[in-house]
Write a protein that holds these residues in place. Structure first.
Motif, mmCIF file in Angstrom:
data_model
loop_
_atom_site.group_PDB
_atom_site.id
_atom_site.type_symbol
_atom_site.label_atom_id
_atom_site.label_comp_id
_atom_site.label_asym_id
_atom_site.label_seq_id
_atom_site.Cartn_x
_atom_site.Cartn_y
_atom_site.Cartn_z
ATOM 1 N N THR A 13 -53.586 15.803 -8.090
ATOM 2 C CA THR A 13 -54.673 14.842 -7.886
ATOM 3 C C THR A 13 -55.560 15.259 -6.717
ATOM 4 O O THR A 13 -56.794 15.202 -6.810
ATOM 5 C CB THR A 13 -54.103 13.440 -7.638
ATOM 6 N N ILE A 14 -54.939 15.668 -5.607
ATOM 7 C CA ILE A 14 -55.711 16.115 -4.440
ATOM 8 C C ILE A 14 -56.536 17.351 -4.795
ATOM 9 O O ILE A 14 -57.727 17.451 -4.457
ATOM 10 C CB ILE A 14 -54.771 16.416 -3.255
ATOM 11 N N SER A 15 -55.896 18.286 -5.491
ATOM 12 C CA SER A 15 -56.606 19.491 -5.910
ATOM 13 C C SER A 15 -57.764 19.150 -6.839
ATOM 14 O O SER A 15 -58.863 19.708 -6.721
ATOM 15 C CB SER A 15 -55.635 20.436 -6.629
ATOM 16 N N ARG A 54 -56.202 12.535 -13.721
ATOM 17 C CA ARG A 54 -55.248 11.453 -13.983
ATOM 18 C C ARG A 54 -53.979 12.027 -14.623
ATOM 19 O O ARG A 54 -53.682 11.773 -15.786
ATOM 20 C CB ARG A 54 -55.849 10.392 -14.885
ATOM 21 N N SER A 110 -43.153 14.001 -8.414
ATOM 22 C CA SER A 110 -44.161 13.089 -7.863
ATOM 23 C C SER A 110 -45.053 13.798 -6.850
ATOM 24 O O SER A 110 -46.279 13.611 -6.830
ATOM 25 C CB SER A 110 -43.490 11.885 -7.207
ATOM 26 N N PHE A 111 -44.436 14.638 -5.993
ATOM 27 C CA PHE A 111 -45.223 15.378 -4.998
ATOM 28 C C PHE A 111 -46.216 16.309 -5.688
ATOM 29 O O PHE A 111 -47.379 16.421 -5.266
ATOM 30 C CB PHE A 111 -44.287 16.188 -4.099
ATOM 31 N N ASN A 112 -45.764 16.968 -6.742
ATOM 32 C CA ASN A 112 -46.651 17.885 -7.463
ATOM 33 C C ASN A 112 -47.808 17.139 -8.116
ATOM 34 O O ASN A 112 -48.942 17.640 -8.155
ATOM 35 C CB ASN A 112 -45.865 18.648 -8.522
ATOM 36 N N LYS A 113 -47.524 15.948 -8.635
ATOM 37 C CA LYS A 113 -48.599 15.155 -9.241
ATOM 38 C C LYS A 113 -49.628 14.738 -8.197
ATOM 39 O O LYS A 113 -50.833 14.720 -8.470
ATOM 40 C CB LYS A 113 -48.002 13.930 -9.931
ATOM 41 N N VAL A 114 -49.137 14.418 -7.000
ATOM 42 C CA VAL A 114 -50.060 14.087 -5.912
ATOM 43 C C VAL A 114 -50.922 15.295 -5.566
ATOM 44 O O VAL A 114 -52.132 15.178 -5.362
ATOM 45 C CB VAL A 114 -49.282 13.599 -4.671
ATOM 46 N N MET A 115 -50.291 16.476 -5.517
ATOM 47 C CA MET A 115 -51.026 17.698 -5.201
ATOM 48 C C MET A 115 -52.050 18.023 -6.284
ATOM 49 O O MET A 115 -53.150 18.507 -5.984
ATOM 50 C CB MET A 115 -50.055 18.864 -5.033
ATOM 51 N N THR A 140 -50.997 11.212 -14.411
ATOM 52 C CA THR A 140 -50.040 10.198 -14.834
ATOM 53 C C THR A 140 -50.711 9.144 -15.695
ATOM 54 O O THR A 140 -50.203 8.039 -15.852
ATOM 55 C CB THR A 140 -49.402 9.525 -13.596
ATOM 56 N N GLN A 175 -51.323 26.026 -5.749
ATOM 57 C CA GLN A 175 -50.701 25.346 -6.881
ATOM 58 C C GLN A 175 -49.622 26.219 -7.527
ATOM 59 O O GLN A 175 -48.540 25.732 -7.889
ATOM 60 C CB GLN A 175 -51.761 24.977 -7.918
#
Length: 311
Positions: A199-201, A260, A192-197, A262, A159
């Protein structure tokens, strides 16, 4: 955005919790007291486990590691926050910000994995009491603790690298520390990619240990309900109550904040949740485990008697 448009910052400005001097002084006194309780309480837990041979069990081994993690976590953010309460310049160097975010993420992640390991320990103790010492042997306990710490640091490293490679538009962080979501808001590009990461994390670090905890306690409750003696049921529930209390606090705040990203929570809400997790939880952990645990209280009383005899 091309590299020529990226902004390099040598330091960040932290807005903190308030810009009113009187409020900052009051907050300094409050959080200094809470920080001292957190550090001294966790140090006391570590000392008691080391000195009392009756606490040389897997449960207290994990509690020992958890206390160490709590000390590292709260120390990574709170001393700087206290200094900023009494300072007109609330800046933090770039590399210090990176280190702070890395350590706090690592310790936070390690704590979730540790709580999962502690839930498994309680499951074995209640559901397989005759094989407890065989299953939870020293090698397994050490391996689980080491895995928890390594997993926390690996997640944090990933991260941190992703976040601090982003181009930044400005250097003012609306937070009391270099927190992940607050730093992400400084980026000049789409995150957006960081937000996905994130969430995955969050799923790997929070949800998976949470599922392990729920599964373990589901089996524990089922086993306890089959105990015929009311006293036996109370004793079995008592061995798990402290851990379940801490689990509820830790997982609840983390899910609200990171699962969450977002979800519409404001920066002020995130600051309050992060503050609870950075200060309140490390302070409550030793209180919960000591006040609700006869073995720890007995070890504490034994230590006080020895100290009195020395005097």
């Amino acid at each position: 955005m091309g590299r020529k448009n990226q902004t390099w910052v040598s330091e960040f400005i932290l807005l903190g919790l308030s810009n009113v001097w009187e409020t900052q002084v009051s907050l300094f006194v409050l959080f200094l007291a809470m920080y001292l309780v957190a550090v001294l309480g966790n140090l006391l837990i570590i000392l008691l486990i080391k000195l009392d041979s009756r606490l040389s069990t897997p449960m207290y081994f994990f509690l020992n590691v958890l206390s160490f993690v709590d000390i590292c976590y709260t120390t990574s953010t709170v001393p700087q926050m206290l200094a900023h309460f009494l300072s007109a310049c609330k800046s933090i160097p770039f590399h210090s910000c990176v280190l702070q975010l890395h350590i706090s993420l690592a310790m936070g992640g390690a704590e979730f994995f540790l709580l999962g390991a502690m839930a498994y320990d309680r499951y074995v103790a209640v559901c397989h009491p005759l094989h407890y010492t065989v299953i939870m042997h020293g090698g397994l306990c050490f391996g689980l603790a080491a895995t928890c710490l390594v997993a926390g640091f690996m997640n944090s490293l990933m991260q941190s690298v992703i976040i601090f490679q982003l181009p930044l538009c400005h250097n003012v962080i609306n937070h009391f520390a270099c927190e992940m979501l607050a730093v992400l808001r400084l980026a000049c590009v789409d995150i957006s990619f960081n937000k996905v990461m994130v969430t995955i994390s969050g799923f790997l670090v929070v949800i998976l240990p949470c599922f392990l905890v729920l599964f373990s306690y589901g089996r524990i409750v089922t086993a306890i309900l089959h105990i015929r003696s009311a006293q036996g049921r109370r004793k079995a529930f008592g061995t798990c109550a402290s851990h379940l209390t801490v689990v509820s606090m830790c997982f609840g705040t983390a899910i609200f904040t990171y699962i969450r990203p977002t979800g519409g929570s404001s920066a002020e809400q995130e600051k309050m949740v992060a503050l609870f997790y950075a200060v309140v939880t490390p302070m409550l952990n030793p209180l919960v485990y000591s006040l609700r645990n006869k073995d720890v209280m007995s070890a504490f009383q034994k230590m006080l008697v020895k100290l009195t005899e020395i005097r």
